[in-house]
Design a protein around this motif. Structure first.
Motif, mmCIF file in Angstrom:
data_model
loop_
_atom_site.group_PDB
_atom_site.id
_atom_site.type_symbol
_atom_site.label_atom_id
_atom_site.label_comp_id
_atom_site.label_asym_id
_atom_site.label_seq_id
_atom_site.Cartn_x
_atom_site.Cartn_y
_atom_site.Cartn_z
ATOM 1 N N SER A 17 32.396 33.604 41.269
ATOM 2 C CA SER A 17 31.725 32.563 40.502
ATOM 3 C C SER A 17 31.262 31.422 41.395
ATOM 4 O O SER A 17 31.858 31.145 42.440
ATOM 5 C CB SER A 17 32.658 31.996 39.427
ATOM 6 O OG SER A 17 33.047 32.981 38.493
ATOM 7 N N ARG A 19 29.283 27.349 40.793
ATOM 8 C CA ARG A 19 28.746 26.356 39.873
ATOM 9 C C ARG A 19 27.751 25.480 40.612
ATOM 10 O O ARG A 19 28.119 24.765 41.542
ATOM 11 C CB ARG A 19 29.852 25.485 39.280
ATOM 12 C CG ARG A 19 29.371 24.606 38.120
ATOM 13 C CD ARG A 19 30.451 23.656 37.667
ATOM 14 N NE ARG A 19 30.111 23.003 36.410
ATOM 15 C CZ ARG A 19 30.421 21.740 36.108
ATOM 16 N NH1 ARG A 19 31.091 21.000 36.984
ATOM 17 N NH2 ARG A 19 30.076 21.239 34.929
ATOM 18 N N ARG A 66 26.597 35.918 31.390
ATOM 19 C CA ARG A 66 27.235 35.640 32.672
ATOM 20 C C ARG A 66 27.033 34.203 33.135
ATOM 21 O O ARG A 66 27.927 33.630 33.756
ATOM 22 C CB ARG A 66 26.714 36.597 33.750
ATOM 23 C CG ARG A 66 26.977 38.067 33.451
ATOM 24 C CD ARG A 66 26.620 38.951 34.638
ATOM 25 N NE ARG A 66 25.201 38.877 34.980
ATOM 26 C CZ ARG A 66 24.728 38.457 36.146
ATOM 27 N NH1 ARG A 66 25.565 38.067 37.109
ATOM 28 N NH2 ARG A 66 23.417 38.425 36.381
ATOM 29 N N GLN A 81 26.699 27.326 35.573
ATOM 30 C CA GLN A 81 27.923 28.060 35.843
ATOM 31 C C GLN A 81 27.583 29.537 35.930
ATOM 32 O O GLN A 81 27.090 30.122 34.965
ATOM 33 C CB GLN A 81 28.953 27.814 34.745
ATOM 34 C CG GLN A 81 30.264 28.578 34.929
ATOM 35 C CD GLN A 81 31.033 28.120 36.141
ATOM 36 O OE1 GLN A 81 31.219 26.924 36.355
ATOM 37 N NE2 GLN A 81 31.486 29.067 36.953
ATOM 38 N N ASN A 83 29.030 33.246 36.578
ATOM 39 C CA ASN A 83 30.199 34.105 36.625
ATOM 40 C C ASN A 83 29.775 35.560 36.809
ATOM 41 O O ASN A 83 28.631 35.923 36.578
ATOM 42 C CB ASN A 83 31.021 33.968 35.343
ATOM 43 C CG ASN A 83 31.548 32.574 35.117
ATOM 44 O OD1 ASN A 83 31.881 31.860 36.062
ATOM 45 N ND2 ASN A 83 31.652 32.174 33.852
#
Length: 122
Positions: A17, A19, A66, A81, A83
């Motif tokens: 992940s 951000r 996602r 974000q 993921n």
């Protein structure tokens, strides 16, 4: 005169992940839509996600489920974000904002960040 400063890009393994953040600064009166776009040598710049001033979101089919876009209207910042990242997510990600400059409310202008590299690789 509005500047967009991006942060959070980098190298991540598949399934990981990241951000991304993008802060708008300058003589801002208001910001309408904000969004994230990405570009690779193989593809034209494409829309990843957008968010309106009231929080309505739109996503590319390839990232639905996602990625999540959000914004902080007090900080004039938009976030992405990301993921479950995949190698095909590797690209330069660009922040975008449609903003009205203080003292010149007759129209809005479209602004772009410089881009931040996201690399998904083992």
């Amino acid at each position: 005169q509005v500047q967009l400063v991006e942060s959070g890009g980098g190298l991540v393994q598949p399934g990981g992940s990241l951000r991304l953040s993008c802060a708008a600064s300058g003589s801002i009166f208001s910001i309408n839509d904000m969004g994230w776009y990405r570009q690779t040598p193989e593809k034209q710049r494409e829309l990843v996600a957008t968010i309106t001033n009231r929080g309505f979101t739109n996503y590319a089919d390839s990232v639905k489920g996602r990625f999540t876009i959000s914004r902080d209207n007090v900080k004039n910042t938009v976030y992405l974000q990301m993921n479950s990242l995949k190698p095909e997510d590797t690209a330069v990600y660009y922040c975008n904002a449609d903003a009205v400059v203080r003292g010149y409310a007759a129209r809005s202008f479209n602004y772009w960040g410089q881009g931040t590299q996201v690399t998904v690789s083992s």
